[in-house]
Design an enzyme around this catalytic site. Structure first.
Site, PDB file in Angstrom:
ATOM      1  N   HIS A 172       0.742  -1.454   0.213  1.00 47.55           N
ATOM      2  CA  HIS A 172       0.074  -0.236   0.070  1.00 47.55           C
ATOM      3  C   HIS A 172       0.919   1.615  -0.051  1.00 47.55           C
ATOM      4  CE1 HIS A 172      -3.012   3.126   1.088  1.00 47.55           C
ATOM      5  NE2 HIS A 172      -3.815   2.496   1.288  1.00 47.55           N
ATOM      6  N   GLU A 174       0.599   4.111   1.169  1.00 52.56           N
ATOM      7  CA  GLU A 174       0.924   4.743   2.055  1.00 52.56           C
ATOM      8  C   GLU A 174       2.091   4.450   3.077  1.00 52.56           C
ATOM      9  OE1 GLU A 174      -2.464   5.576   5.210  1.00 52.56           O
ATOM     10  OE2 GLU A 174      -1.647   5.332   6.575  1.00 52.56           O
ATOM     11  N   ASN A 311      -9.637   0.055   4.195  1.00 54.83           N
ATOM     12  CA  ASN A 311     -10.449   1.337   5.217  1.00 54.83           C
ATOM     13  C   ASN A 311     -12.247   0.643   4.758  1.00 54.83           C
ATOM     14  OD1 ASN A 311     -12.543   3.482   4.360  1.00 54.83           O
ATOM     15  ND2 ASN A 311     -11.066   3.713   2.852  1.00 54.83           N
TER      16      ASN A 311
END
Ligand code: SF4
Length: 390
Positions: A172, A174, A311
């Site tokens: 990912h 992030e 999320n």
């Protein structure tokens, strides 16, 4: 030459407000919120989670991207990759001639100082930022404040000699950006994906073991030169902001217990530190869906959001623990009253499921959406459900 960086908007908010509302707003959703988050029509009842959809970070990132396009109509405007993990929003930006450096044929090497580059809400790596600085292009930095907070803490860990153990997904953006901050500050990092991997790390902390075997398992998720005998002596916990909060907390407790066993409670503070880096928007959405499941008797749950949205995937995991759950990327996945296209929990691809919707009698559906899903998609999904049921 240092880049010109916009971090607080581009003074075009008013100019883009209309197009943003037209593109992503939903009158139906506004009505539903005013009606205590319930939609009833004929035999259909939909309960919408009280926190859902665009978070503050995504809202700001999309706003700034539109502002950038509007402020620089004659310049090439690039995104480093997806601005947020929602295909609908990314396609809208492509339609506005915003280009993606992640697309085939696009590279940082072709950038010029006249170009504008938008950094996404989940941030970019230190290396990528250095490349943009070297070119001298204009940057629009939409990195979310909650992500910056994680970076601040991993930099502090590095300065104090703690290895950052990051609960996140190594693939990912992030997590990659956060890991790069640790290294740029002179520290080390290790990414753990779940409690199973955390358990293996805890075993090594308690008993030591075969470093080569450890690196064979975690090498791609650790900083260059990672030495488990050395770098697991002093650790600080961090998280990708969109992970499942309960899992992050459990992993924190596991690591703390392992460090206590290894070093003793009196010395724990010298060997283990932590802080809460799940962002409030993620936590609010997870809490809201738990409340919905507790308070309403729903027949099934529909979760809307990009399949690569961390999320959203975690919201679907929460729902699937107690109800039949369909994670769809778009309202178009609602194929008919007989068929739904969705991605099962943990699967890599979509499947089509039949007989997913009760065909007679009252039907109650719970609905939520990830932080990168605009309201208009949620509204469209409800309209389609209504058409199927009535
Ligand atoms: S999910 Fe949290 S960290 Fe990510 S953009 Fe939204 S508010 Fe920021």
């Amino acid at each position: 030459m240092p880049s010109l960086i916009f971090r607080k908007g581009l003074e075009m908010k008013g100019a883009v407000a209309g197009i943003l509302a037209e593109s992503y707003h939903s009158t139906l959703i506004e009505q539903l919120k005013a009606n205590d988050f319930v939609y009833t029509s004929g035999r259909l009842t939909v309960h919408l989670a009280r926190e859902f959809g665009f978070c503050y970070g995504v809202d700001r990132a999309v706003d700034y991207a539109y502002q950038a396009r509007s402020r620089f109509p004659d310049r090439r405007v690039f995104l480093t990759g997806e601005i947020i993990h929602n295909p609908h929003v990314n396609e809208k930006l492509r339609g506005m001639d915003v280009r993606f450096l992640s697309d085939p044929g696009e590279t940082v090497d072709t950038l010029t100082p006249a170009d504008v580059v938008i950094l996404p809400a989940f941030g970019v790596t230190v290396q990528m930022l250095q490349q943009f600085d070297a070119v001298g292009c204009t940057l629009v930095d939409t990195t979310c404040g909650s992500v910056l907070n994680v970076w601040k803490n991993v930099k502090r860990y590095a300065a104090q000699g703690y290895t950052s153990v990051i609960h996140g997904k190594v693939w990912h953006e992030e997590t990659q950006a956060t890991a790069s901050q640790a290294v740029a500050s002179g520290g080390a990092y290790l990414v753990v994906y779940n409690d199973c991997e955390a358990g293996d790390v805890c075993d090594f902390i308690r008993r030591g073991g075969d470093s080569a075997a450890f690196l064979a398992q975690f090498g791609k998720a650790a900083s260059d030169g990672f030495d488990p005998d050395l770098h697991l002596q002093r650790i600080g916990l961090a998280n990708q902001t969109t992970m499942l909060m309960t899992e992050s907390m459990a992993i924190g407790e596991m690591l703390k217990a392992a460090m206590t066993d290894r070093w003793g409670i009196a010395d724990l503070a010298a060997h283990y530190t932590a802080f809460d880096t799940i962002c409030s928007a993620t936590q609010d959405r997870q809490d809201a869906v738990v409340s919905l499941l507790q308070e309403q008797q729903v027949d099934l749950m529909v979760v809307i959001g990009g399949y690569n949205s961390s999320n959203t995937a975690n919201l679907a995991r929460i729902c699937a623990a107690s109800k039949p759950t369909f994670h769809i990327s778009d309202p178009d996945c609602l194929l008919s009253r007989d068929e739904i296209r969705h991605r099962p929990i943990g699967a890599k691809g979509e499947v089509v499921t039949t007989n997913w919707l009760p065909l007679s009698g009252p039907v109650t559906i719970g609905l939520t959406s990830g932080a990168s899903t605009p309201d208009n998609l949620v509204g469209a999904a409800i309209a389609t459900l209504d058409a199927f049921c009535n």
